[in-house]
Design a protein around this motif. Structure first.
Motif, PDB file in Angstrom:
ATOM      1  N   GLY A 198      10.966   4.826  -1.663  1.00  0.00           N
ATOM      2  CA  GLY A 198      10.199   4.127  -0.511  1.00  0.00           C
ATOM      3  C   GLY A 198       8.622   4.390  -0.748  1.00  0.00           C
ATOM      4  N   ASP A 199       8.220   5.591  -1.033  1.00  0.00           N
ATOM      5  CA  ASP A 199       6.860   6.010  -1.301  1.00  0.00           C
ATOM      6  C   ASP A 199       6.234   5.036  -2.577  1.00  0.00           C
ATOM      7  OD1 ASP A 199       6.780   7.756   0.727  1.00  0.00           O
ATOM      8  OD2 ASP A 199       6.977   9.280  -0.305  1.00  0.00           O
ATOM      9  N   ASP A 200       7.138   5.063  -3.433  1.00  0.00           N
ATOM     10  CA  ASP A 200       6.534   4.263  -4.841  1.00  0.00           C
ATOM     11  C   ASP A 200       6.332   3.044  -4.408  1.00  0.00           C
ATOM     12  OD1 ASP A 200       6.938   6.746  -6.314  1.00  0.00           O
ATOM     13  OD2 ASP A 200       9.062   6.234  -7.087  1.00  0.00           O
ATOM     14  N   ILE A 201       7.351   2.422  -3.587  1.00  0.00           N
ATOM     15  CA  ILE A 201       7.236   0.878  -3.162  1.00  0.00           C
ATOM     16  C   ILE A 201       5.795   0.778  -2.569  1.00  0.00           C
ATOM     17  CG2 ILE A 201       8.180  -0.864  -1.757  1.00  0.00           C
ATOM     18  CD1 ILE A 201      10.668   0.242  -2.386  1.00  0.00           C
ATOM     19  N   LEU A 202       5.606   1.864  -1.485  1.00  0.00           N
ATOM     20  CA  LEU A 202       4.386   1.670  -0.827  1.00  0.00           C
ATOM     21  C   LEU A 202       2.823   1.662  -1.617  1.00  0.00           C
ATOM     22  CD1 LEU A 202       5.298   3.582   2.346  1.00  0.00           C
ATOM     23  CD2 LEU A 202       5.008   1.036   2.288  1.00  0.00           C
ATOM     24  N   ARG A 203       3.287   2.437  -2.744  1.00  0.00           N
ATOM     25  CA  ARG A 203       2.069   2.549  -3.589  1.00  0.00           C
ATOM     26  C   ARG A 203       1.911   1.157  -4.626  1.00  0.00           C
ATOM     27  NH1 ARG A 203       4.582   7.588  -4.948  1.00  0.00           N
ATOM     28  NH2 ARG A 203       3.644   9.420  -3.918  1.00  0.00           N
ATOM     29  N   VAL A 204       3.116   0.748  -4.780  1.00  0.00           N
ATOM     30  CA  VAL A 204       3.011  -0.593  -5.462  1.00  0.00           C
ATOM     31  C   VAL A 204       2.273  -1.627  -4.625  1.00  0.00           C
ATOM     32  CG1 VAL A 204       4.394  -2.365  -6.627  1.00  0.00           C
ATOM     33  CG2 VAL A 204       4.926  -0.101  -7.392  1.00  0.00           C
ATOM     34  N   PHE A 205       2.725  -1.653  -3.525  1.00  0.00           N
ATOM     35  CA  PHE A 205       2.239  -2.836  -2.528  1.00  0.00           C
ATOM     36  C   PHE A 205       0.689  -2.412  -2.158  1.00  0.00           C
ATOM     37  CE2 PHE A 205       2.007  -4.526   2.098  1.00  0.00           C
ATOM     38  CZ  PHE A 205       1.978  -5.972   1.596  1.00  0.00           C
ATOM     39  N   ALA A 206       0.346  -1.287  -2.261  1.00  0.00           N
ATOM     40  CA  ALA A 206      -0.994  -1.046  -1.761  1.00  0.00           C
ATOM     41  C   ALA A 206      -1.867  -1.406  -2.975  1.00  0.00           C
ATOM     42  CB  ALA A 206      -1.247   0.638  -1.548  1.00  0.00           C
ATOM     43  N   GLU A 207      -1.656  -1.001  -4.165  1.00  0.00           N
ATOM     44  CA  GLU A 207      -2.477  -1.412  -5.288  1.00  0.00           C
ATOM     45  C   GLU A 207      -1.996  -2.960  -5.218  1.00  0.00           C
ATOM     46  OE1 GLU A 207      -4.722  -0.856  -8.752  1.00  0.00           O
ATOM     47  OE2 GLU A 207      -4.230   0.152  -7.037  1.00  0.00           O
ATOM     48  N   LEU A 208      -1.269  -3.806  -5.325  1.00  0.00           N
ATOM     49  CA  LEU A 208      -1.164  -5.164  -5.380  1.00  0.00           C
ATOM     50  C   LEU A 208      -2.075  -5.825  -4.094  1.00  0.00           C
ATOM     51  CD1 LEU A 208       1.939  -7.301  -5.343  1.00  0.00           C
ATOM     52  CD2 LEU A 208       0.317  -7.561  -3.527  1.00  0.00           C
ATOM     53  N   LEU A 209      -2.396  -5.248  -3.002  1.00  0.00           N
ATOM     54  CA  LEU A 209      -3.261  -5.729  -2.077  1.00  0.00           C
ATOM     55  C   LEU A 209      -4.652  -5.280  -2.592  1.00  0.00           C
ATOM     56  CD1 LEU A 209      -1.904  -4.371   1.217  1.00  0.00           C
ATOM     57  CD2 LEU A 209      -1.615  -6.676   0.243  1.00  0.00           C
ATOM     58  N   ARG A 210      -4.766  -4.226  -3.007  1.00  0.00           N
ATOM     59  CA  ARG A 210      -6.150  -3.959  -3.507  1.00  0.00           C
ATOM     60  C   ARG A 210      -6.638  -4.909  -4.627  1.00  0.00           C
ATOM     61  NH1 ARG A 210      -8.943  -1.129  -7.028  1.00  0.00           N
ATOM     62  NH2 ARG A 210      -7.105  -0.706  -8.464  1.00  0.00           N
ATOM     63  N   THR A 211      -5.821  -5.299  -5.433  1.00  0.00           N
ATOM     64  CA  THR A 211      -6.209  -5.958  -6.831  1.00  0.00           C
ATOM     65  C   THR A 211      -6.246  -7.501  -6.418  1.00  0.00           C
ATOM     66  OG1 THR A 211      -3.982  -5.916  -7.671  1.00  0.00           O
ATOM     67  CG2 THR A 211      -5.764  -4.164  -8.303  1.00  0.00           C
ATOM     68  N   THR A 212      -5.463  -7.710  -5.179  1.00  0.00           N
ATOM     69  CA  THR A 212      -5.333  -9.292  -5.116  1.00  0.00           C
ATOM     70  C   THR A 212      -6.480  -9.928  -4.102  1.00  0.00           C
ATOM     71  OG1 THR A 212      -2.894  -9.022  -5.454  1.00  0.00           O
ATOM     72  CG2 THR A 212      -3.833 -11.160  -4.380  1.00  0.00           C
ATOM     73  N   VAL A 213      -6.723  -8.879  -2.996  1.00  0.00           N
ATOM     74  CA  VAL A 213      -7.904  -9.468  -2.031  1.00  0.00           C
ATOM     75  C   VAL A 213      -9.144 -10.025  -2.757  1.00  0.00           C
ATOM     76  CG1 VAL A 213      -6.753  -8.332  -0.209  1.00  0.00           C
ATOM     77  CG2 VAL A 213      -8.529  -7.309  -1.332  1.00  0.00           C
ATOM     78  N   ARG A 214     -10.112 -10.417  -1.930  1.00  0.00           N
ATOM     79  CA  ARG A 214     -11.266 -10.765  -2.674  1.00  0.00           C
ATOM     80  C   ARG A 214     -12.206  -9.560  -2.712  1.00  0.00           C
ATOM     81  NH1 ARG A 214     -12.645 -14.791   2.136  1.00  0.00           N
ATOM     82  NH2 ARG A 214     -12.283 -13.080   3.037  1.00  0.00           N
ATOM     83  N   ASP A 215     -13.403  -9.388  -3.493  1.00  0.00           N
ATOM     84  CA  ASP A 215     -14.248  -8.197  -3.563  1.00  0.00           C
ATOM     85  C   ASP A 215     -14.857  -7.995  -2.081  1.00  0.00           C
ATOM     86  OD1 ASP A 215     -13.616  -8.308  -6.380  1.00  0.00           O
ATOM     87  OD2 ASP A 215     -15.346  -9.314  -6.965  1.00  0.00           O
ATOM     88  N   SER A 216     -15.007  -8.743  -1.376  1.00  0.00           N
ATOM     89  CA  SER A 216     -15.660  -8.495  -0.112  1.00  0.00           C
ATOM     90  C   SER A 216     -14.534  -7.991   0.866  1.00  0.00           C
ATOM     91  CB  SER A 216     -16.477  -9.678   0.632  1.00  0.00           C
ATOM     92  OG  SER A 216     -15.162 -10.711   0.570  1.00  0.00           O
ATOM     93  N   ASP A 217     -13.484  -8.071   0.666  1.00  0.00           N
ATOM     94  CA  ASP A 217     -12.301  -7.545   1.610  1.00  0.00           C
ATOM     95  C   ASP A 217     -11.953  -6.003   1.432  1.00  0.00           C
ATOM     96  OD1 ASP A 217     -11.918 -10.147   2.271  1.00  0.00           O
ATOM     97  OD2 ASP A 217     -10.303 -10.543   0.919  1.00  0.00           O
ATOM     98  N   GLN A 218     -11.751  -5.340   2.597  1.00  0.00           N
ATOM     99  CA  GLN A 218     -11.388  -3.971   2.691  1.00  0.00           C
ATOM    100  C   GLN A 218     -10.072  -3.877   3.083  1.00  0.00           C
ATOM    101  OE1 GLN A 218     -14.652  -1.316   4.240  1.00  0.00           O
ATOM    102  NE2 GLN A 218     -15.601  -3.357   4.846  1.00  0.00           N
ATOM    103  N   VAL A 219      -9.079  -2.928   2.241  1.00  0.00           N
ATOM    104  CA  VAL A 219      -7.742  -2.736   2.530  1.00  0.00           C
ATOM    105  C   VAL A 219      -7.398  -1.229   3.198  1.00  0.00           C
ATOM    106  CG1 VAL A 219      -5.531  -2.884   1.589  1.00  0.00           C
ATOM    107  CG2 VAL A 219      -7.215  -4.485   0.943  1.00  0.00           C
ATOM    108  N   PHE A 220      -6.657  -1.182   4.049  1.00  0.00           N
ATOM    109  CA  PHE A 220      -6.429   0.203   4.749  1.00  0.00           C
ATOM    110  C   PHE A 220      -4.814   0.300   4.790  1.00  0.00           C
ATOM    111  CE2 PHE A 220     -10.506  -1.582   5.985  1.00  0.00           C
ATOM    112  CZ  PHE A 220     -11.318  -0.488   5.887  1.00  0.00           C
TER     113      PHE A 220
END
Length: 305
Positions: A198-220
């Motif tokens: 589950g932790d590995d999946i969360l890391r993958v999803f977090a990285e996906l969000l970080r690299t998919t959103v626009r440069d001006s967006d902030q992910v938490f």
């Protein structure tokens, strides 16, 4: 060439276009204070503010055209801009043998012996307040980072949203959105395959969000499998476009697809007449609407898709 200079000893400047030296303080007991600068530097633990105070002090006493402070992970431009006509004078700052960073000066002419002695004294006064500010900054960064994903945590999210809310109240314009997402089916996968997976999946999803959103967006990371994206100058239709990019990325992700995971989201607009908590509550309600309306979709006040 970088030369090492001990405090209290004077070395004639070399006739070159670049000057460099090391300001090496071996112990905080060596600090010699002049109340004028030292007392002012001790009024803040904010690194940028402290360096700005130093720059303001310097401008009234030395003809400096440009000044930067460069550390291993930060750069602060404090005075003007550098150009090729200037003489660069670089000083590496140490406190108790720990490297803090480098001050780079842009000068019209080489420093005189007297000016170098004065500058060394000012560096003595700056060094330990600067060390304290850098340590405080490092601790703050650690305190507002999620240890699992490396994203900003809830404390940083609230800090960012409060700042944006104040900015919006002052400017009375701008359209800002906050999106709350989670992973459809994550709980079942976590229960079946264990928390490590589950932790590995969360890391993958977090990285996906970080690299998919626009440069001006902030992910938490909000908590559990919930994440938040803060989108400045973004209306709800533009937020839908951001979600569509995320959904496409999730569908294309081998790790998430292997477990049949998708993502649902709800978005609320930040309003100057609402509190930050109310905006997050609205986004949560929209997420609930998305999940209970079929999942793998996004809901806002303009509808779901």
């Amino acid at each position: 060439m970088l030369t090492k200079v001990a405090f209290g000893k004077v070395k004639q400047p070399q006739p070159v276009r670049s000057q460099s030296q090391v300001s090496q303080l071996t112990s905080s007991r060596d600090l010699s204070r002049s109340n004028t600068l030292t007392e002012v530097l001790q009024t803040t633990l904010d690194t940028h503010q402290l360096l700005s105070v130093y720059a303001d002090f310097l401008k009234t006493r030395l003809d400096v055209e440009a000044l930067q402070f460069v550390s291993d992970d930060q750069l602060f431009s404090l005075i003007g801009d550098f150009d090729q006509s200037q003489i660069q004078h670089a000083v590496m700052l140490y406190a108790d043998q720990a490297y803090l960073g480098q001050l780079v000066y842009g000068l019209k002419r080489p420093l005189t012996v007297t000016q170098k002695l004065r500058l060394e004294q000012w560096h003595r006064e700056l060094t330990f307040p600067l060390r304290n500010a850098l340590k405080f900054s490092q601790l703050h960064r650690l305190a507002v980072r999620d240890h699992l994903t490396g994203l900003g945590n809830r404390a940083l999210l609230e800090e960012v949203l409060e700042h944006l809310h104040i900015k919006q109240q002052r400017q009375k314009n701008g359209s800002h959105s906050v999106m709350l997402l989670d992973l459809d089916g994550f709980k079942d996968v976590n229960d079946e395959h264990g928390h490590q997976q589950g932790d590995d999946i969360l890391r993958v999803f977090a990285e996906l969000l970080r690299t998919t959103v626009r440069d001006s967006d902030q992910v938490f990371r909000f908590g559990g499998d919930e994440f938040v994206i803060v989108m400045e100058d973004t209306n709800l239709y533009q937020a839908q476009d951001v979600y569509n990019r995320i959904r496409t990325a999730v569908d294309s992700c081998d790790t998430l697809s292997r477990y049949g995971l998708s993502t649902s989201a709800g978005t609320a607009q930040l309003e100057c007449f609402n509190t930050v908590e109310q905006s997050l509550d609205e986004a949560d309600q929209r997420l609930y609407q998305a999940k209970h309306g079929g999942k793998n979709r996004h809901c806002g006040s303009v509808g779901c898709a």
